[in-house]
Design an enzyme around this catalytic site. Structure first.
Site, mmCIF file in Angstrom:
data_model
loop_
_atom_site.group_PDB
_atom_site.id
_atom_site.type_symbol
_atom_site.label_atom_id
_atom_site.label_comp_id
_atom_site.label_asym_id
_atom_site.label_seq_id
_atom_site.Cartn_x
_atom_site.Cartn_y
_atom_site.Cartn_z
ATOM 1 N N ASP A 269 45.178 81.089 28.725
ATOM 2 C CA ASP A 269 45.934 80.823 29.938
ATOM 3 C C ASP A 269 45.001 80.013 30.841
ATOM 4 O OD1 ASP A 269 47.922 81.111 32.009
ATOM 5 O OD2 ASP A 269 46.678 82.682 32.870
ATOM 6 N N ASP B 71 45.247 79.472 34.973
ATOM 7 C CA ASP B 71 44.949 80.096 36.265
ATOM 8 C C ASP B 71 44.587 81.568 36.091
ATOM 9 O OD1 ASP B 71 46.236 78.008 38.486
ATOM 10 O OD2 ASP B 71 47.272 77.987 36.561
ATOM 11 N N ASP C 43 45.426 86.760 31.811
ATOM 12 C CA ASP C 43 45.174 87.771 32.845
ATOM 13 C C ASP C 43 46.450 88.393 33.395
ATOM 14 O OD1 ASP C 43 45.822 85.266 34.216
ATOM 15 O OD2 ASP C 43 45.284 86.321 36.059
#
Length: 234
Positions: free
Chosen positions: A27, A29, A186
């Site tokens: 991922d 960000d 996250d």
């Protein structure tokens, strides 16, 4: 047992049972790049233009993985219902596009991990829900990420995470079976997408995880506190 030792032991166990991963996807960000302050600045630009109180880093940081919608919901709260959402979103994205990498930087351990992957010729890529043009613009400004083999944004396909399709497409383009690829994220949607794709999922505990989130329920196979924790896997 501390969390780092737990990650090391889990990685060692996976390598013994499944072999070394052939590729890794990230991922963006909150996982590979700390983008919170630039996203927060874009939100505060919109809030200021409408005469509303600004958000602090403590407020916007946990929402930085949730896109323009999550940020605007944070900043405007119940007042958002009084606005036309489309123009607000576009205002935020237009400002952000001009300031996409002012404060953003690769998370600690990330530069070392990417260099290690490049040296070992392990293909890696990024699958994000961020609009492709913004993600591509950011990568151009972060030299360490220029060897990214595949970049898929949230608008690259009809599907986006938590749908596993973008991850499966990325694996196909890398010519690596999903079962031999790890996905690092996250957010709950990251882990859900990776699990649905049949990949080994890695939770970036240093990312934008809010106080109300319950990552222990997301069923990630590995939890790391630094991207450097993954170097022994490759």
């Amino acid at each position: 047992m501390n969390k780092l030792n737990s990650a090391e032991n889990t990685i060692s166990h996976l390598l013994q049972n499944c072999g070394q991963p052939k590729a890794v996807l990230f991922d963006l960000d909150g996982t590979l790049v700390d983008t919170a302050d630039d996203l927060g600045a874009a939100l505060n630009h919109v809030l200021q233009s409408h005469g509303l109180p600004l958000c602090s880093a403590e407020q916007y940081r946990p929402m930085a993985s949730h896109g323009a919608k999550g940020l605007l919901e944070l900043g405007f709260g119940p007042l958002l219902a009084n606005y036309d959402f489309g123009p607000l979103r576009q205002q935020l994205l237009d400002y952000y596009a001009l300031h996409v990498c002012v404060h953003s930087q690769i998370f600690p351990g990330g530069t070392e991990l990417i260099a290690h992957l490049n040296q070992r010729k392990i293909p890696w890529g990024i699958v994000t829900n961020k609009p492709y043009r913004l993600a591509a613009s950011m990568l151009k400004q972060l030299p360490a990420l220029r060897q990214c083999a595949i970049l898929l944004g949230g608008d690259s396909l009809a599907q986006r995470k938590p749908d596993p399709t973008p991850l499966l497409v990325a694996c196909h383009q890398l010519k690596v079976p999903a079962a031999q690829c790890w996905y690092v994220g996250d957010a709950e949607r990251d882990i859900a997408a990776g699990n649905r794709a049949g990949m080994t999922t890695v939770l970036a505990e240093f990312g934008y995880i809010g106080a109300s989130d319950q990552p222990e329920l997301w069923q990630a196979e590995i939890a790391i506190q630094s991207l450097a924790d993954l170097i022994p896997a490759f």
